[in-house]
Design a protein around this motif. Structure first.
Motif, PDB file in Angstrom:
ATOM      1  N   GLY A   1      31.359  15.568  20.266  1.00 15.52           N
ATOM      2  CA  GLY A   1      29.952  15.408  19.903  1.00 15.52           C
ATOM      3  C   GLY A   1      29.108  16.620  20.220  1.00 15.52           C
ATOM      4  O   GLY A   1      28.059  16.832  19.609  1.00 15.52           O
ATOM      5  N   LEU A   2      29.561  17.424  21.199  1.00 16.18           N
ATOM      6  CA  LEU A   2      28.819  18.614  21.621  1.00 16.18           C
ATOM      7  C   LEU A   2      29.785  19.797  21.630  1.00 16.18           C
ATOM      8  O   LEU A   2      30.278  20.211  22.683  1.00 16.18           O
ATOM      9  CB  LEU A   2      28.217  18.401  23.012  1.00 16.18           C
ATOM     10  N   PRO A   3      30.075  20.345  20.468  1.00 21.25           N
ATOM     11  CA  PRO A   3      31.135  21.364  20.368  1.00 21.25           C
ATOM     12  C   PRO A   3      30.863  22.645  21.145  1.00 21.25           C
ATOM     13  O   PRO A   3      31.796  23.371  21.479  1.00 21.25           O
ATOM     14  CB  PRO A   3      31.223  21.637  18.860  1.00 21.25           C
ATOM     15  N   HIS A   4      29.608  22.937  21.457  1.00 25.95           N
ATOM     16  CA  HIS A   4      29.288  24.199  22.130  1.00 25.95           C
ATOM     17  C   HIS A   4      28.954  24.009  23.608  1.00 25.95           C
ATOM     18  O   HIS A   4      28.473  24.931  24.260  1.00 25.95           O
ATOM     19  CB  HIS A   4      28.116  24.886  21.423  1.00 25.95           C
ATOM     20  N   VAL A   5      29.215  22.826  24.137  1.00 30.48           N
ATOM     21  CA  VAL A   5      28.857  22.539  25.520  1.00 30.48           C
ATOM     22  C   VAL A   5      29.768  23.298  26.489  1.00 30.48           C
ATOM     23  O   VAL A   5      30.940  23.556  26.192  1.00 30.48           O
ATOM     24  CB  VAL A   5      28.948  21.018  25.786  1.00 30.48           C
ATOM     25  N   ALA A   6      29.213  23.687  27.637  1.00 28.71           N
ATOM     26  CA  ALA A   6      30.005  24.309  28.701  1.00 28.71           C
ATOM     27  C   ALA A   6      30.433  23.221  29.679  1.00 28.71           C
ATOM     28  O   ALA A   6      29.598  22.463  30.177  1.00 28.71           O
ATOM     29  CB  ALA A   6      29.188  25.375  29.421  1.00 28.71           C
ATOM     30  N   ILE A   7      31.717  23.122  29.938  1.00 23.61           N
ATOM     31  CA  ILE A   7      32.262  22.080  30.811  1.00 23.61           C
ATOM     32  C   ILE A   7      32.795  22.728  32.086  1.00 23.61           C
ATOM     33  O   ILE A   7      33.565  23.685  32.031  1.00 23.61           O
ATOM     34  CB  ILE A   7      33.381  21.300  30.105  1.00 23.61           C
ATOM     35  N   THR A   8      32.375  22.200  33.231  1.00 23.34           N
ATOM     36  CA  THR A   8      32.844  22.693  34.527  1.00 23.34           C
ATOM     37  C   THR A   8      33.813  21.685  35.120  1.00 23.34           C
ATOM     38  O   THR A   8      33.505  20.494  35.183  1.00 23.34           O
ATOM     39  CB  THR A   8      31.664  22.900  35.498  1.00 23.34           C
ATOM     40  N   ARG A   9      34.970  22.151  35.552  1.00 22.61           N
ATOM     41  CA  ARG A   9      35.978  21.281  36.160  1.00 22.61           C
ATOM     42  C   ARG A   9      36.126  21.622  37.642  1.00 22.61           C
ATOM     43  O   ARG A   9      36.047  22.786  38.021  1.00 22.61           O
ATOM     44  CB  ARG A   9      37.330  21.454  35.472  1.00 22.61           C
ATOM     45  N   HIS A  10      36.347  20.599  38.458  1.00 23.10           N
ATOM     46  CA  HIS A  10      36.611  20.795  39.881  1.00 23.10           C
ATOM     47  C   HIS A  10      37.979  20.208  40.216  1.00 23.10           C
ATOM     48  O   HIS A  10      38.412  19.232  39.602  1.00 23.10           O
ATOM     49  CB  HIS A  10      35.538  20.112  40.733  1.00 23.10           C
ATOM     50  N   THR A  11      38.640  20.795  41.202  1.00 26.60           N
ATOM     51  CA  THR A  11      39.970  20.319  41.586  1.00 26.60           C
ATOM     52  C   THR A  11      39.902  19.197  42.612  1.00 26.60           C
ATOM     53  O   THR A  11      40.927  18.616  42.964  1.00 26.60           O
ATOM     54  CB  THR A  11      40.803  21.472  42.166  1.00 26.60           C
ATOM     55  N   ARG A  12      38.710  18.898  43.111  1.00 28.90           N
ATOM     56  CA  ARG A  12      38.548  17.793  44.046  1.00 28.90           C
ATOM     57  C   ARG A  12      37.188  17.150  43.821  1.00 28.90           C
ATOM     58  O   ARG A  12      36.304  17.740  43.191  1.00 28.90           O
ATOM     59  CB  ARG A  12      38.663  18.271  45.498  1.00 28.90           C
ATOM     60  N   ASN A  13      37.036  15.957  44.352  1.00 29.36           N
ATOM     61  CA  ASN A  13      35.771  15.246  44.245  1.00 29.36           C
ATOM     62  C   ASN A  13      34.734  15.923  45.133  1.00 29.36           C
ATOM     63  O   ASN A  13      34.842  15.891  46.353  1.00 29.36           O
ATOM     64  CB  ASN A  13      35.968  13.784  44.667  1.00 29.36           C
ATOM     65  N   ARG A  14      33.738  16.539  44.518  1.00 26.14           N
ATOM     66  CA  ARG A  14      32.725  17.259  45.286  1.00 26.14           C
ATOM     67  C   ARG A  14      31.616  16.345  45.784  1.00 26.14           C
ATOM     68  O   ARG A  14      30.847  16.727  46.671  1.00 26.14           O
ATOM     69  CB  ARG A  14      32.106  18.353  44.410  1.00 26.14           C
ATOM     70  N   GLY A  15      31.481  15.168  45.219  1.00 30.81           N
ATOM     71  CA  GLY A  15      30.361  14.312  45.584  1.00 30.81           C
ATOM     72  C   GLY A  15      29.160  14.612  44.703  1.00 30.81           C
ATOM     73  O   GLY A  15      28.927  15.751  44.288  1.00 30.81           O
ATOM     74  N   LEU A  16      28.386  13.586  44.423  1.00 29.84           N
ATOM     75  CA  LEU A  16      27.276  13.706  43.479  1.00 29.84           C
ATOM     76  C   LEU A  16      26.224  14.734  43.889  1.00 29.84           C
ATOM     77  O   LEU A  16      25.794  15.545  43.057  1.00 29.84           O
ATOM     78  CB  LEU A  16      26.629  12.336  43.276  1.00 29.84           C
TER      79      LEU A  16
ATOM     80  N   GLU B   1      20.168  20.305  50.132  1.00 33.02           N
ATOM     81  CA  GLU B   1      21.146  21.099  50.882  1.00 33.02           C
ATOM     82  C   GLU B   1      21.290  20.577  52.310  1.00 33.02           C
ATOM     83  O   GLU B   1      22.404  20.471  52.841  1.00 33.02           O
ATOM     84  CB  GLU B   1      20.723  22.564  50.910  1.00 33.02           C
ATOM     85  N   ALA B   2      20.165  20.257  52.944  1.00 33.46           N
ATOM     86  CA  ALA B   2      20.209  19.725  54.307  1.00 33.46           C
ATOM     87  C   ALA B   2      20.907  18.371  54.336  1.00 33.46           C
ATOM     88  O   ALA B   2      21.663  18.065  55.268  1.00 33.46           O
ATOM     89  CB  ALA B   2      18.785  19.606  54.857  1.00 33.46           C
ATOM     90  N   PHE B   3      20.668  17.555  53.335  1.00 35.32           N
ATOM     91  CA  PHE B   3      21.304  16.238  53.202  1.00 35.32           C
ATOM     92  C   PHE B   3      22.822  16.383  53.137  1.00 35.32           C
ATOM     93  O   PHE B   3      23.571  15.698  53.848  1.00 35.32           O
ATOM     94  CB  PHE B   3      20.748  15.583  51.937  1.00 35.32           C
ATOM     95  N   ILE B   4      23.281  17.309  52.304  1.00 34.34           N
ATOM     96  CA  ILE B   4      24.721  17.536  52.146  1.00 34.34           C
ATOM     97  C   ILE B   4      25.338  18.040  53.447  1.00 34.34           C
ATOM     98  O   ILE B   4      26.377  17.543  53.905  1.00 34.34           O
ATOM     99  CB  ILE B   4      24.975  18.544  51.007  1.00 34.34           C
ATOM    100  N   ALA B   5      24.684  19.029  54.065  1.00 33.42           N
ATOM    101  CA  ALA B   5      25.241  19.641  55.274  1.00 33.42           C
ATOM    102  C   ALA B   5      25.200  18.687  56.467  1.00 33.42           C
ATOM    103  O   ALA B   5      26.181  18.568  57.213  1.00 33.42           O
ATOM    104  CB  ALA B   5      24.475  20.923  55.600  1.00 33.42           C
ATOM    105  N   ARG B   6      24.094  18.002  56.637  1.00 33.30           N
ATOM    106  CA  ARG B   6      23.915  17.150  57.816  1.00 33.30           C
ATOM    107  C   ARG B   6      24.872  15.967  57.816  1.00 33.30           C
ATOM    108  O   ARG B   6      25.389  15.565  58.866  1.00 33.30           O
ATOM    109  CB  ARG B   6      22.467  16.651  57.870  1.00 33.30           C
ATOM    110  N   PHE B   7      25.143  15.424  56.625  1.00 34.27           N
ATOM    111  CA  PHE B   7      25.966  14.217  56.554  1.00 34.27           C
ATOM    112  C   PHE B   7      27.320  14.466  55.882  1.00 34.27           C
ATOM    113  O   PHE B   7      27.991  13.523  55.476  1.00 34.27           O
ATOM    114  CB  PHE B   7      25.186  13.110  55.837  1.00 34.27           C
ATOM    115  N   HIS B   8      27.702  15.743  55.768  1.00 34.02           N
ATOM    116  CA  HIS B   8      29.040  16.129  55.304  1.00 34.02           C
ATOM    117  C   HIS B   8      29.369  15.468  53.961  1.00 34.02           C
ATOM    118  O   HIS B   8      30.391  14.797  53.806  1.00 34.02           O
ATOM    119  CB  HIS B   8      30.095  15.751  56.355  1.00 34.02           C
ATOM    120  N   LEU B   9      28.496  15.694  52.981  1.00 33.04           N
ATOM    121  CA  LEU B   9      28.622  14.991  51.703  1.00 33.04           C
ATOM    122  C   LEU B   9      29.220  15.848  50.594  1.00 33.04           C
ATOM    123  O   LEU B   9      29.166  15.459  49.433  1.00 33.04           O
ATOM    124  CB  LEU B   9      27.247  14.467  51.269  1.00 33.04           C
ATOM    125  N   ASP B  10      29.776  17.004  50.941  1.00 35.41           N
ATOM    126  CA  ASP B  10      30.469  17.790  49.924  1.00 35.41           C
ATOM    127  C   ASP B  10      31.892  17.252  49.829  1.00 35.41           C
ATOM    128  O   ASP B  10      32.854  17.853  50.284  1.00 35.41           O
ATOM    129  CB  ASP B  10      30.478  19.273  50.293  1.00 35.41           C
TER     130      ASP B  10
END
Length: 253
Positions: A19-34, A114-123
């Motif tokens: 549906g979106l032929p020109h879209v850029a798709i990013t893939r990660h090798t692990r679950n990074r968290g929302l 950023e503080a939320f991610i770092a403080r509660f280890h959400l990456d």
């Protein structure tokens, strides 16, 4: 990543490109968290100097045919910085199912996320959150600036608090142009749909010529989080089911 994930990721990518032929798709090798994924995605989008606003759309929603046009139309006519959700408030927070935010709105919320991610280890495992600790942290931040503390512990609640702390205007369209799809998925279990009233959400599919005058009237009032245009049946049924769920939970306790 678990075995078989690569094939499923590729299937999703193929569906998107159909549906979106020109879209850029990013893939990660692990679950990074929302929180991390959203932060990096917005950073990447706004790294382009020509991009001054972004519309984020969740993958388990239905959109009204006018949703994206309405967000852009409103954004061009409201003072910046701002965020605009494509549906009225949900539990006091602008729903993030489909939301437009300006470059400055993202910049304003970035440090707290950023503080939320770092403080509660959400990456990583975003589901493994210490909700009580997060709630206490947010309450202390809110109290220090004299604003109401969020009751939720999601990244949506953190961003909403950041915007309120930094004076970013928060708007929600006065009609529902996005809704969760069906009764399956992270947000779409039958229990969640009944508890939140989401089972009764109905998209406003009015054609643009009927929608635009309502948008203009709302914009003239300065936008905001007016819920007056919600259908009475949706408000009533949602309120009844939320109250019933709360009573059941209280009885079980």
């Amino acid at each position: 990543a678990q075995r078989g994930d690569a094939a499923r990721v590729e299937q999703v990518a193929t569906t998107i490109r159909s549906g979106l032929p020109h879209v850029a798709i990013t893939r990660h090798t692990r679950n990074r968290g929302l929180p991390s994924v959203i932060l990096e995605g917005l950073d990447d989008a706004f790294s382009n100097a020509e991009v001054d606003r972004v519309i984020c759309v969740e993958d388990d929603v239905d959109l009204s045919p006018t949703a994206l046009s309405a967000l852009l139309y409103a954004s061009e006519r409201l003072a910046e910085p701002h965020v605009i959700a494509a549906a009225p408030l949900r539990d006091g927070i602008p729903p993030n199912q489909c939301m437009l935010l300006t470059r400055e709105a993202h910049r304003a919320s970035r440090p707290l996320i950023e503080a939320f991610i770092a403080r509660f280890h959400l990456d990583g495992a975003y589901g493994n959150r210490d909700h009580d600790a997060i709630r206490e942290w947010l309450a202390a931040l809110a109290a220090s600036r004299g604003v109401a503390a969020p009751t939720a512990t999601s990244q949506d609640a953190v961003r909403d608090l950041a915007w309120r702390l930094e004076g970013v205007a928060i708007h929600t369209l006065p009609m529902r142009l996005v809704a969760h799809r069906g009764l399956r998925g992270q947000h779409n279990t039958p229990l969640h749909a009944i508890r939140t009233g989401g089972a009764f959400e109905r998209l406003d599919r009015s054609p643009w010529e009927l929608l635009a005058p309502r948008l203009d009237a709302w914009i003239t009032r300065g936008g905001g989080t007016d819920e007056v245009s919600l259908k009475a049946s949706e408000r009533l049924l949602g309120s009844i089911t939320r109250r019933a769920y709360q009573l059941v939970q209280r009885f079980r306790a």
